[in-house]
Design a protein around this motif. Structure first.
Motif, PDB file in Angstrom:
ATOM      1  N   THR A 161       9.511  -0.008  -3.061  1.00  0.00           N
ATOM      2  CA  THR A 161       8.398  -0.039  -2.101  1.00  0.00           C
ATOM      3  C   THR A 161       8.161   1.353  -1.509  1.00  0.00           C
ATOM      4  OG1 THR A 161       9.940  -0.706  -0.360  1.00  0.00           O
ATOM      5  CG2 THR A 161       8.762  -2.461  -1.525  1.00  0.00           C
ATOM      6  N   PRO A 162       7.875   2.347  -2.337  1.00  0.00           N
ATOM      7  CA  PRO A 162       7.643   3.695  -1.799  1.00  0.00           C
ATOM      8  C   PRO A 162       6.380   3.726  -0.950  1.00  0.00           C
ATOM      9  CG  PRO A 162       7.018   3.602  -4.110  1.00  0.00           C
ATOM     10  CD  PRO A 162       7.685   2.296  -3.800  1.00  0.00           C
ATOM     11  N   GLU A 163       6.417   4.568   0.065  1.00  0.00           N
ATOM     12  CA  GLU A 163       5.234   4.740   0.905  1.00  0.00           C
ATOM     13  C   GLU A 163       4.321   5.838   0.382  1.00  0.00           C
ATOM     14  OE1 GLU A 163       6.570   5.397   4.878  1.00  0.00           O
ATOM     15  OE2 GLU A 163       7.619   3.472   5.014  1.00  0.00           O
ATOM     16  N   HIS A 164       4.867   6.692  -0.485  1.00  0.00           N
ATOM     17  CA  HIS A 164       4.088   7.818  -0.993  1.00  0.00           C
ATOM     18  C   HIS A 164       4.544   8.127  -2.414  1.00  0.00           C
ATOM     19  CE1 HIS A 164       1.552  11.374  -0.664  1.00  0.00           C
ATOM     20  NE2 HIS A 164       2.563  12.143  -1.069  1.00  0.00           N
ATOM     21  N   LEU A 165       3.597   8.291  -3.329  1.00  0.00           N
ATOM     22  CA  LEU A 165       3.905   8.658  -4.702  1.00  0.00           C
ATOM     23  C   LEU A 165       3.449  10.086  -4.960  1.00  0.00           C
ATOM     24  CD1 LEU A 165       2.972   5.538  -6.868  1.00  0.00           C
ATOM     25  CD2 LEU A 165       5.232   6.283  -6.112  1.00  0.00           C
ATOM     26  N   ILE A 166       4.327  10.866  -5.582  1.00  0.00           N
ATOM     27  CA  ILE A 166       4.010  12.244  -5.957  1.00  0.00           C
ATOM     28  C   ILE A 166       3.950  12.300  -7.476  1.00  0.00           C
ATOM     29  CG2 ILE A 166       4.738  14.645  -5.825  1.00  0.00           C
ATOM     30  CD1 ILE A 166       6.405  13.762  -3.319  1.00  0.00           C
ATOM     31  N   ASP A 167       2.770  12.451  -8.007  1.00  0.00           N
ATOM     32  CA  ASP A 167       2.559  12.473  -9.458  1.00  0.00           C
ATOM     33  C   ASP A 167       3.028  13.812 -10.015  1.00  0.00           C
ATOM     34  OD1 ASP A 167       1.700  12.348 -12.057  1.00  0.00           O
ATOM     35  OD2 ASP A 167      -0.404  11.984 -11.587  1.00  0.00           O
TER      36      ASP A 167
ATOM     37  N   PRO B 169       0.833  -1.211   0.000  1.00  0.00           N
ATOM     38  CA  PRO B 169       0.000   0.000   0.000  1.00  0.00           C
ATOM     39  C   PRO B 169       0.867   1.260   0.000  1.00  0.00           C
ATOM     40  CG  PRO B 169      -0.746  -1.559   1.661  1.00  0.00           C
ATOM     41  CD  PRO B 169       0.573  -2.066   1.171  1.00  0.00           C
ATOM     42  N   PHE B 170       0.344   2.303  -0.622  1.00  0.00           N
ATOM     43  CA  PHE B 170       1.042   3.587  -0.653  1.00  0.00           C
ATOM     44  C   PHE B 170       0.004   4.690  -0.755  1.00  0.00           C
ATOM     45  CE2 PHE B 170       0.685   1.958  -4.958  1.00  0.00           C
ATOM     46  CZ  PHE B 170       0.146   3.029  -5.672  1.00  0.00           C
ATOM     47  N   THR B 171       0.411   5.882  -0.380  1.00  0.00           N
ATOM     48  CA  THR B 171      -0.439   7.052  -0.551  1.00  0.00           C
ATOM     49  C   THR B 171      -0.016   7.783  -1.808  1.00  0.00           C
ATOM     50  OG1 THR B 171       1.030   8.284   0.912  1.00  0.00           O
ATOM     51  CG2 THR B 171      -0.942   7.296   1.893  1.00  0.00           C
ATOM     52  N   PHE B 172      -0.881   8.702  -2.269  1.00  0.00           N
ATOM     53  CA  PHE B 172      -0.684   9.318  -3.583  1.00  0.00           C
ATOM     54  C   PHE B 172      -1.158  10.760  -3.535  1.00  0.00           C
ATOM     55  CE2 PHE B 172      -2.447  10.578  -7.672  1.00  0.00           C
ATOM     56  CZ  PHE B 172      -1.467  10.184  -8.576  1.00  0.00           C
ATOM     57  N   GLU B 173      -0.411  11.617  -4.199  1.00  0.00           N
ATOM     58  CA  GLU B 173      -0.881  12.981  -4.418  1.00  0.00           C
ATOM     59  C   GLU B 173      -0.370  13.485  -5.762  1.00  0.00           C
ATOM     60  OE1 GLU B 173       1.008  16.401  -2.329  1.00  0.00           O
ATOM     61  OE2 GLU B 173       2.110  14.837  -1.226  1.00  0.00           O
TER      62      GLU B 173
ATOM     63  N   TYR C 101       8.896  10.229  -6.908  1.00  0.00           N
ATOM     64  CA  TYR C 101       8.198  10.948  -7.971  1.00  0.00           C
ATOM     65  C   TYR C 101       7.731   9.950  -9.030  1.00  0.00           C
ATOM     66  CZ  TYR C 101      10.370  15.179  -6.037  1.00  0.00           C
ATOM     67  OH  TYR C 101      10.768  16.202  -5.207  1.00  0.00           O
ATOM     68  N   LEU C 102       6.563  10.220  -9.589  1.00  0.00           N
ATOM     69  CA  LEU C 102       5.988   9.360 -10.626  1.00  0.00           C
ATOM     70  C   LEU C 102       5.630  10.216 -11.832  1.00  0.00           C
ATOM     71  CD1 LEU C 102       4.704   6.572 -11.482  1.00  0.00           C
ATOM     72  CD2 LEU C 102       2.559   7.463 -10.554  1.00  0.00           C
ATOM     73  N   ALA C 103       6.164   9.853 -12.997  1.00  0.00           N
ATOM     74  CA  ALA C 103       5.811  10.549 -14.241  1.00  0.00           C
ATOM     75  C   ALA C 103       5.162   9.536 -15.181  1.00  0.00           C
ATOM     76  CB  ALA C 103       7.036  11.207 -14.851  1.00  0.00           C
TER      77      ALA C 103
END
Length: 344
Positions: free
Chosen positions: A44-50, A3-7, A27-29
């Motif tokens: 295994t990132p805990e948070h993804l920043i789009d 599981p991860f969070t996303f913004e 970072y996610l592109a």
């Protein structure tokens, strides 16, 4: 996949701030590499920043006559851009050699630079791997190492960097612009990726939270001819066993006025061939000088048990390409498309 969070970031500055608040963020592109590694359990990132919708999608003239490329420019758009095809044909060729059309339509300039090795031991979470889990060992060194490095490797890691684009950027003396908590800084593309040393888990010189914002290409040297060539196991899209990007200027007297050479598929990063370049400056532009210079560069090679073939493969690839460029420089140069052997 854990599981991860996303913004979704609203600006480059906000993306950097969001990363600072989440120390285990990524970072996610385009996601063409990161998402695959998350599925495998390697990342295994805990948070993804789009960051895919940030306004970093322009290809525009730079002040010195070069090009400034936004980090979110898609690989397909960069490869087909008229200014790239005309002035930086090796870059266009490298992008077209790097992936299928579907992937090029999604992959970004910044993401391409940040893709991670395709070493099968790195991707297999059951295998010891210092890059994935420091201190566990390098399975590839004494394992299946046909595709691994022959230059710059260490006892800790023998993986190679997979990007074709990064090899061309290195030969063109491009710079990578980074935005981080401490502000903006630039790094030469040839120094952006690291050799493994004792810290193979660190692929690049990125500092925590830094975001690639742009890549800048200087104006090509007057009279330069350039191209990219890649040897691989199949004609369809595959990672390089060896590749080479070359930028060459032959002066009116037939000697080399400028030479820039970078290899892919041979090391943990694109390998800028400084020794060969120094040997070529002022030398007669011919196969003998090219072979001697490339041999001097490859003296540093330390093949593993199954990849010694990479050394003559890289040598022949580079000598052939340099010879083609030298021959084409004496002909009338027309506009060079992405499939041309050389460009202006």
């Amino acid at each position: 996949m854990r599981p991860f969070t996303f913004e979704r970031a609203t600006s480059p500055e906000q993306a950097v701030s969001a990363y600072a608040a989440q120390p285990h963020a990524r970072y996610l592109a385009g996601g063409t590499n990161l998402v695959d590694l998350m599925k495998l359990g390697v990342e295994t990132p805990e948070h993804l920043i789009d960051v895919s919708r940030l306004p970093l999608t322009d290809i525009e003239p730079a002040q010195d006559g070069g090009l400034r490329v936004g980090a979110n420019v898609r690989n397909s758009d960069l490869a087909a851009h008229p200014a790239v095809c005309r002035g930086y044909p090796a870059l266009s060729q490298a992008l077209l050699a790097g992936a299928s059309g579907q992937l090029r339509n999604v992959a970004t300039t910044g993401g391409n630079l940040l893709q991670r090795t395709r070493c099968p031991y790195f991707q297999d979470v059951s295998a010891p791997c210092n890059k994935r889990e420091p201190g566990t060992g390098c399975s590839a060194r004494d394992g299946v190492n046909r595709d691994m490095a022959v230059l710059g490797h260490s006892p800790q890691c023998v993986a190679t960097h997979p990007s074709d684009m990064a090899v061309a950027l290195s030969a063109y003396d491009a710079e990578v612009e980074l935005l981080g908590p401490e502000g903006v800084r630039t790094v030469p593309a040839a120094e952006f990726h690291r050799l493994p040393g004792d810290t193979p888990q660190q692929d690049t010189v990125l500092r925590p939270g830094e975001l690639i914002s742009h890549v800048t290409l200087p104006a090509p040297p007057p009279g330069a001819r350039a191209a990219y060539r890649k040897a691989r196991d199949r004609a369809s899209y595959a990672f390089a066993l060896a590749s080479v990007a070359a930028v060459l200027v032959v002066d009116d007297d037939g000697t080399v006025g400028h030479a820039a050479l970078a290899f892919g598929g041979l090391a943990h990063r694109p390998w800028r061939a400084r020794t060969a370049e120094e040997a070529l400056r002022g030398a007669p532009a011919g196969a003998d000088a090219f072979r001697s210079a490339v041999d001097a560069e490859l003296e540093a090679a330390r093949p593993l048990s199954d990849n010694g073939f990479k050394v003559p493969l890289a040598r022949n690839l580079a000598v052939h390409l340099l010879t083609l460029l030298a021959d084409s420089s004496t002909a009338t140069a027309g506009p060079a498309g992405p499939h041309s052997p050389a460009g202006t």
